[in-house]
Design a protein around this motif. Structure first.
Motif, PDB file in Angstrom:
ATOM      1  N   HIS A 111      34.445   7.186   9.236  1.00 37.57           N
ATOM      2  CA  HIS A 111      33.037   7.287   8.818  1.00 37.57           C
ATOM      3  C   HIS A 111      32.167   7.998   9.862  1.00 37.57           C
ATOM      4  O   HIS A 111      31.326   8.844   9.515  1.00 37.57           O
ATOM      5  CB  HIS A 111      32.527   5.857   8.581  1.00 37.57           C
ATOM      6  N   HIS A 115      29.975  11.516   9.731  1.00 39.44           N
ATOM      7  CA  HIS A 115      28.551  11.641  10.066  1.00 39.44           C
ATOM      8  C   HIS A 115      28.329  12.845  10.983  1.00 39.44           C
ATOM      9  O   HIS A 115      27.374  13.600  10.839  1.00 39.44           O
ATOM     10  CB  HIS A 115      28.078  10.389  10.826  1.00 39.44           C
ATOM     11  N   SER A 136      23.489   5.071  14.091  1.00 41.27           N
ATOM     12  CA  SER A 136      23.441   4.560  12.716  1.00 41.27           C
ATOM     13  C   SER A 136      23.117   3.080  12.742  1.00 41.27           C
ATOM     14  O   SER A 136      22.714   2.534  13.774  1.00 41.27           O
ATOM     15  CB  SER A 136      24.790   4.813  12.040  1.00 41.27           C
ATOM     16  N   ASP A 299      24.220   7.387   4.933  1.00 44.74           N
ATOM     17  CA  ASP A 299      25.547   7.419   4.302  1.00 44.74           C
ATOM     18  C   ASP A 299      25.543   8.197   2.983  1.00 44.74           C
ATOM     19  O   ASP A 299      24.629   8.058   2.175  1.00 44.74           O
ATOM     20  CB  ASP A 299      26.022   5.981   4.049  1.00 44.74           C
TER      21      ASP A 299
HETATM   22 ZN    ZN Z   1      26.910   5.555   8.299  1.00 43.93          ZN
END
Ligand code: ZN
Ligand code: KG4
Length: 336
Positions: A111, A115, A136, A299
């Motif tokens: 993840h 990003h 984040s 996200d």
């Molecule tokens: Zn995220």
């Protein structure tokens, strides 16, 4: 090559289609923020259940929007960590199952790597190596990105992530979860001279600590007459402290590594003051700074589809196993 990207690491169901010849064909997101707001944070069990009900309609919807058939997809990229285990399992299961049925590869994606790399979608000037500041709701990390898949974490938060601190202070100011962006709106109306928050752990090192700022905020709230202007002034002082701290650490990391390119990514990279002040700092240094497009800071499925495309060729896959890695470190990525 067309890649379907599926993001379900936390409380957003994100699905996108990326075509390396044409670009992004479709990018749709369903946010669960309203579902969790009355609890003041994400409830993992509710999150995974909601992903289950939203994921298939969302996949159908992006395919329809792109006017494609399922059999035109070349690979399915999905977030396999880090994140909430139940939420990750929903994305991993649908992706592995669909990939198996279509006889195409399923590509597990980190993840935080996604990003970071989505900034490349709009900026072809970005070349490795570079420094990345990842900010984040779950992470605050300074990363030396040597090349695709080779990352070294130079520093990270020893307690709260920046986004988490934003959301918790926002809650103290009566804002709904996730309140980071709303706090930032209050800050625009605030007087920067009224309160001075500390800049935590700035004297040395590349690690961060943001939990003390929450205590500082709650003490100020307790000791003042609370009206709209006080809340705006607190938001201003909090945001300034966070942004100044991030700038000091980024500059230190740039000096220590000799890197001349900086990418700032993750949900908090949507923050206006952070974008402004970081850009001024990098202008003064005559070095390059890049941010993802605003809609790709928080996200989304596009970042997973795009990273899936970049990683398509170096995947060793086991089609019959559905694995997720809730605590996956960026430094272990090359072991994919
Ligand atoms: Zn995220
Ligand atoms: O990357 P992200 O969507 O989810 C995680 O991977 O955690 O980041 C969400 C975080 C939340 O804490 C949210 O409040 C914060 O990013 N955020 C902001 C802004 N927009 C989103 N924080 C400060 N200013 C913003 N404009």
């Amino acid at each position: 090559m067309i890649i379907l990207g599926i993001e379900t690491s936390c409380d957003e169901t994100g699905v996108a289609l990326y075509d390396n010849k044409v670009g992004l064909l479709s990018n749709q997101i369903y946010s669960q923020a309203q579902l969790h707001s009355c609890y003041g944070g994400v409830v993992p069990e509710l999150a995974s259940r909601d992903h289950i009900s939203k994921i298939i309609p969302l996949i159908r919807s992006v395919i329809k929007q792109a006017s494609l058939q399922l059999n035109q997809i070349d690979g399915i990229a999905y977030t396999s960590g880090p994140g909430l285990v139940g939420s990750l399992l929903v994305g991993a299961t649908i992706s592995q199952t669909l990939a198996f049925a279509l006889k195409i590869p399923a590509i597990p994606i980190h993840h935080m790597e996604a990003h970071m790399l989505i900034a490349m979608l709009d900026n072809n000037e970005i070349k490795f190596p570079f420094l990345a500041l990842l900010v984040s709701g779950g992470h605050t990390q300074l990363v030396y990105a040597k090349q695709l898949g080779q990352y070294k974490i130079l520093g990270e938060s020893i307690d709260d992530a920046v986004g988490e601190a934003f959301d918790k202070v926002a809650r103290m100011l009566g804002l709904e979860y996730p309140g980071g962006a709303m706090l930032s709106n209050l800050a625009k109306l605030g007087n920067s001279k009224r309160f001075l928050f500390p800049r935590p752990m700035i004297k040395f090192g590349l690690n961060f600590s943001f939990s003390g700022l929450k205590t500082f905020a709650s003490n100020i709230i307790r000791n003042n007459i609370n009206n709209k202007q006080t809340f705006c002034d607190i938001a201003r002082a909090f945001e300034d402290a966070v942004v100044d701290t991030l700038i000091i650490k980024c500059e230190r990391a740039l000096v220590q590594t000799g890197l001349r390119r900086l990418i700032i990514a993750g949900g908090v990279s949507a923050n206006y003051t952070l974008r402004q002040k970081m850009s001024i700092m990098m202008d003064k240094r005559k070095e390059q700074i890049f941010f993802p497009r605003l809609e790709f800071c928080t996200d989304n499925g596009a970042m997973i589809a795009y990273t899936g495309y970049l990683r398509f060729s170096n995947i060793i896959q086991n089609p019959l196993s559905i694995n997720v890695n809730p605590k996956w470190s960026l430094m272990d990525i090359s072991k994919l």
